[in-house]
Design an enzyme around this catalytic site. Structure first.
Site, PDB file in Angstrom:
ATOM      1  CB  SER A 170      -0.937  -0.002   1.412  1.00 52.60           C
ATOM      2  OG  SER A 170      -1.886   1.226   1.089  1.00 52.60           O
ATOM      3  CB  THR A 171       1.193   4.100   2.372  1.00 51.77           C
ATOM      4  OG1 THR A 171      -0.068   4.370   2.509  1.00 51.77           O
ATOM      5  CG2 THR A 171       2.118   5.372   2.269  1.00 51.77           C
TER       6      THR A 171
ATOM      7  CG  HIS B 118      -4.116  -0.779  -0.457  1.00 50.09           C
ATOM      8  ND1 HIS B 118      -4.082  -0.900   0.865  1.00 50.09           N
ATOM      9  CD2 HIS B 118      -4.866  -2.211  -0.751  1.00 50.09           C
ATOM     10  CE1 HIS B 118      -4.388  -2.080   1.384  1.00 50.09           C
ATOM     11  NE2 HIS B 118      -4.856  -2.730   0.212  1.00 50.09           N
TER      12      HIS B 118
ATOM     13  CG  MET C 150      -0.734   3.905   6.316  1.00 54.17           C
ATOM     14  SD  MET C 150      -1.769   5.379   6.643  1.00 54.17           S
ATOM     15  CE  MET C 150      -2.536   5.311   8.058  1.00 54.17           C
TER      16      MET C 150
ATOM     17  CG  ASP D   9      -5.917  -5.353   2.752  1.00 56.96           C
ATOM     18  OD1 ASP D   9      -6.329  -6.655   2.887  1.00 56.96           O
ATOM     19  OD2 ASP D   9      -5.496  -5.082   1.408  1.00 56.96           O
TER      20      ASP D   9
END
Length: 374
Positions: free
Chosen positions: A193-194, A220, A314, A317
């Site tokens: 993600s991030t 993401h 973050m 997930d």
């Protein structure tokens, strides 16, 4: 508590005012200064030492990409990019994330974008995350943008100490020989993600050619940006990298990026054959695509040797999905180590579930996967 100082950079007076007003509505932040181009931004960062920067991309004198590069080299500071939703904007955003930007917010098109209010909550959420990120250790450096595959020596791997840097040996012998078989026996699945685009750049550029497995990836990211991400990774990897489409048959040596706005899963499609299917089911944990959805789809595929990776991001997930896969016989479960994560969230969640075989800095992940496949 003293509010965090933020520098707002945009060549539009209107945008600078709107963004500054949004930021000022949150008592956790204070707009320390504004800048109308990248050159001013670099100077203002040195002068005001802000805890975060919002950066437009298209600006006169010095654009946002060049300003970001200079800031990360000279005075590393968390930067949130304001990105155009066009194809060009998406491509530039991927480059910005590779150069060290923490994250981005989609910027509505048009010279006067009254619907910018739609991104207010997202901007504030990402600023809260950005000011807690220590980007100094991720400052722009040659290793942050790995070399093109053709410029690298072929890699061979040490079989020990996967939690520490692994030395490479030069060799004329390829790691994997070309295969005429289309049978899938192993599979790599990656969730991030991030900070993911930068981490994926590092990992995918380190993958050797003729990889005897497909790679399925959930990052993401909104629609359009995932296509640009796939194109960018394809340009730096020895693998063929594409944005996934519903019904695609998995091929060894190909990586598939889940398209923004869709869950991506894998299903058996005959002996040694597998296909991708996409769905618009409700977001899982606020995400679509969801890493857990991908990982859970692999649970029935016990005939495959499954190699699972969770990188920077973050939240949690993918952690429960990794645990389930480990319990279902996954061969390799890798969590990116805190030392290279932009945000040590998703990997930390997996480590805390005690389902990780290897904790590695991102520069060692491709090496470990290649060895696991052998």
């Amino acid at each position: 508590m003293k509010p965090y100082d933020v520098l707002v950079v945009d060549d539009s007076i209107f945008m600078r005012k709107i963004i500054s007003d949004f930021i000022s509505e949150d008592p956790a932040f204070r707009v320390a200064a504004t800048a109308k181009n990248g050159k001013e931004a670099v100077e203002m960062v040195k002068k005001f030492n802000p805890q975060a920067v919002t950066m437009d991309i298209e600006m006169p004198e010095m654009n946002g990409l060049d300003a970001l590069k200079a800031i990360m080299k000279e005075h590393p500071t968390p930067v949130i990019m304001l990105s155009s939703l066009t194809q060009d904007g998406a491509r530039e955003t991927i480059i910005a994330l590779e150069r060290g930007a923490v994250d981005f917010v989609g910027k509505p098109s048009g010279s006067i974008s009254l619907d910018l209010h739609k991104v207010k909550s997202m901007l504030l959420e990402k600023l809260h995350m950005a000011v807690k990120t220590n980007v100094a250790k991720y400052a722009f450096r040659p290793s942050a943008v790995p070399p093109q595959p053709k410029e690298k020596p072929v890699q061979r791997f040490n079989s020990t100490l996967f939690t520490k840097p692994v030395e490479l040996e030069k060799s004329d012998k390829p790691i994997f020989e070309p295969s005429s078989s289309n049978q899938i026996q192993q599979l790599i699945a990656i969730g991030t993600s991030t900070g993911g685009p930068r981490a994926l750049h590092q990992v995918m550029s380190g993958m050797p050619p003729n990889l005897p497995a497909p790679v399925v990836i959930v990052q993401h990211m909104p629609p359009n940006f995932t296509k640009s991400l796939a194109q960018r990774l394809n340009s730096v990897s020895a693998l063929h990298v594409v944005e996934a489409e519903d019904g695609m048959t998995l091929q060894n040596g190909t990586a598939y990026i889940a398209p923004g706005g869709y869950h991506m899963m894998v299903a058996r499609n005959g002996p040694g054959m597998y296909r991708i299917y996409l769905s618009k089911d409700e977001p899982r944990g606020g995400h679509r695509p969801s890493v857990d959805m991908l990982f859970e789809s692999l649970l029935p595929l016990k005939e495959l040797k499954r190699h699972i990776v969770l990188m920077t991001g973050m939240g949690a997930d993918g952690a429960k999905g990794m645990l389930a896969l480990k319990q279902a016989g996954a061969v390799t479960t890798i969590a990116e180590s805190e030392e290279t994560c932009i945000v040590y969230g998703m990997p930390r969640a997996a480590v805390e579930l005690n389902c990780v075989t290897d904790i590695l800095p991102q520069q060692n992940i491709a090496m470990r996967l290649a060895q696991a496949l052998k």
